[in-house]
Motif scaffolding. Sequence first.
Motif, short mmCIF file in Angstrom:
data_model
loop_
_atom_site.label_atom_id
_atom_site.label_comp_id
_atom_site.label_asym_id
_atom_site.label_seq_id
_atom_site.Cartn_x
_atom_site.Cartn_y
_atom_site.Cartn_z
N UNK A 74 36.61 6.45 22.27
CA UNK A 74 37.61 7.19 23.02
C UNK A 74 38.39 6.25 23.94
N UNK A 75 37.67 5.31 24.56
CA UNK A 75 38.35 4.35 25.42
C UNK A 75 39.23 3.41 24.59
N UNK B 31 36.66 22.08 27.57
CA UNK B 31 36.08 21.35 26.45
C UNK B 31 35.19 22.27 25.61
N UNK C 35 42.19 7.23 24.17
CA UNK C 35 42.90 7.27 25.46
C UNK C 35 44.26 6.55 25.37
N UNK D 106 41.64 11.17 33.94
CA UNK D 106 42.28 12.13 33.05
C UNK D 106 41.60 13.47 33.32
N UNK D 107 42.44 14.52 33.54
CA UNK D 107 41.87 15.81 33.95
C UNK D 107 41.28 16.57 32.77
N UNK D 108 39.99 16.89 32.86
CA UNK D 108 39.36 17.78 31.88
C UNK D 108 38.47 18.75 32.66
N UNK E 218 33.09 10.65 31.71
CA UNK E 218 33.93 9.62 31.10
C UNK E 218 35.40 9.80 31.49
N UNK E 219 35.93 11.03 31.35
CA UNK E 219 37.35 11.24 31.64
C UNK E 219 37.65 11.17 33.13
N UNK F 285 43.59 16.61 26.53
CA UNK F 285 42.32 15.90 26.67
C UNK F 285 41.11 16.79 26.42
N UNK G 144 40.85 17.27 22.66
CA UNK G 144 40.50 16.00 22.04
C UNK G 144 39.02 15.67 22.25
N UNK H 279 46.09 10.06 23.82
CA UNK H 279 46.40 10.78 25.06
C UNK H 279 47.66 10.22 25.72
N UNK H 280 47.70 8.90 25.95
CA UNK H 280 48.85 8.34 26.66
C UNK H 280 50.09 8.24 25.78
N UNK I 17 38.42 7.73 33.89
CA UNK I 17 39.73 7.33 33.38
C UNK I 17 40.88 8.04 34.12
#
Lengths: 321, 238
Positions: A237-238, B190, A242, B183-185, B177-178, A253, A256, A246-247, B181
């Motif tokens: 994912x990284x 999910x 991502x 990133x909104x989850x 994880x998000x 997200x 995904x 995503x970007x 990063x």
Amino acid sequence: MLLSLNLIYVLTGLVLGVISVLTFMDGRNKKRWSTGLFWGLYAITFLFGQSIPPDIMGVVVILIVILAGFGGLGLGDYGERKKEERVRQAALLKNKLFIPVLLIPLITVLGTVVFNKTTLGGIPLLDPKNQTLVSLGLGGVIALIVAMILTRDTPQRAVNESRRLMDAIGWAAILPQMLATLGALFAAGGVGLAISKIVTDIVPAQNTLAVVVAYCVGMALFTMIMGNAFAAFPVMTLGVAVPLLIHMHGANANTLAAIGMFSGYTGTLMTPMAANFNIVPAALLDLPDKYQVIKAQIPTALILLAANICFMYFLALGGRW
Amino acid sequence: MWSLIGVLVVVVGFVLRINPLLVVTVAGLVTGLIARLPLDKILTQFGTSFVVNRYMSLFILILPVIGLMERYGLKEQAENLVSKVKVATTGRILILYLFLRELTSALGLTSLGGHAQMVRPLIAPMAEGAAEAKYGDLPESTRYKIRAFAASADNVGLFFGEDIFIAIGAILLMKGFFDQQHIAVTPLGMAVWGIPTALTALVVHSIRFYRLDGSLRRELTGGTGATTGDQARTATKN
């Protein structure tokens, strides 16, 4: 806490220790010394896992692998009952036979859902970090007591019957723990980074569908290598999802993440590296082909992987026909 | 890229059918040496991971119960019980178990199933018993096939059910994880977006159980009505 995970490990070690002694005494097992030593060393990892230094434990683990890996395990004599005798016995206890077996999941669930916050005199009853595992172990103990009351049989007999099952499982019993070790070494060696680099190097980043396929198939393949989708998810994912999905392509997200993890699970269904789900059950069910469970799962896994690619493309990225 | 040699060792070892324990241990040693870890560090890693992951083998503690009850006819009683239910077929039993396993997992009750707790003592004997009640004594190869499918029901139900529960490990791992990063989850988001795959898994695997009934019927009643393609497919599953 009153009931800790270590207590459950010690109980497991005691079962293995008795299995080891019974094996040493089993003159019908042609490999009784190496088989007994194997279960004995395995018992030590449960009994003294916390106090033996890890490097010494590493040597013990290698010894266990050598004993099992070079054919040191043999079958013995378990005084099994013949089919006709078991049919006769079944007619006596009838559906009461199910009680101990069904108690195990029942107690596990009660422990995790109902008694998870129970305290006695201010001390938590169950190890707060490992409620499910402790409840499972507790379920096993209570169920065994009930089983002995129902059958009026002895603990020695019960452990001897479990020796029959453990010998049938053989080397597969410790495979999941060895694979977890390999996963840790793979991670330390940078395997994940190498794989996500290969994927990002070969995929045409502008093509949404191509990146979706690369991520979903990559999750499945990397999970097959690691034997565990949790190890694959952060790396793939990284590395791929991502930056590219995503970007660059604006994927949702939440969607995904859900579908990406499920793509990994389709890999879990197809790999011997997920030994606790695929290889140990084959051994537990006495299947001569240890890969038969995987073979039964592959068609479903491939269909679900294709479905996940579609869901990822249409639901997470709003793809159009 | 050298780090992938360990992966190569695993693939080659499994293809050559060398004992998996040896394959995995050698692959670990090779990977460690390539990463320039000293030998004592590699041994420490083996020892530490083995001890940390003992939880994977806790099924050992319930084998005395299973073994003892089997001595008193547990499997025979499970077969018995099923043979009295006229509508029970191997496929239908496995579909029902798959459905219940997936549903309870989605509610967070993942410990209600399992290979040692449920499949070996109850589900596999019931699935075999249903076929036996219809077709008489089963060939060993058929028993093995039914058992493998019974194990697959547990796996598919667990895997594709559990991520629907918002407090399960997978959801928490992804949330963590998000968050890192930025990133909104949300756990609920999910979990909800896992539902399409979860339903697909239920439907696809149920269809395969339904077809299993058909292949058992053809196999055990003299192959009437079987196409060559079906037969070939059945043969490869054995």
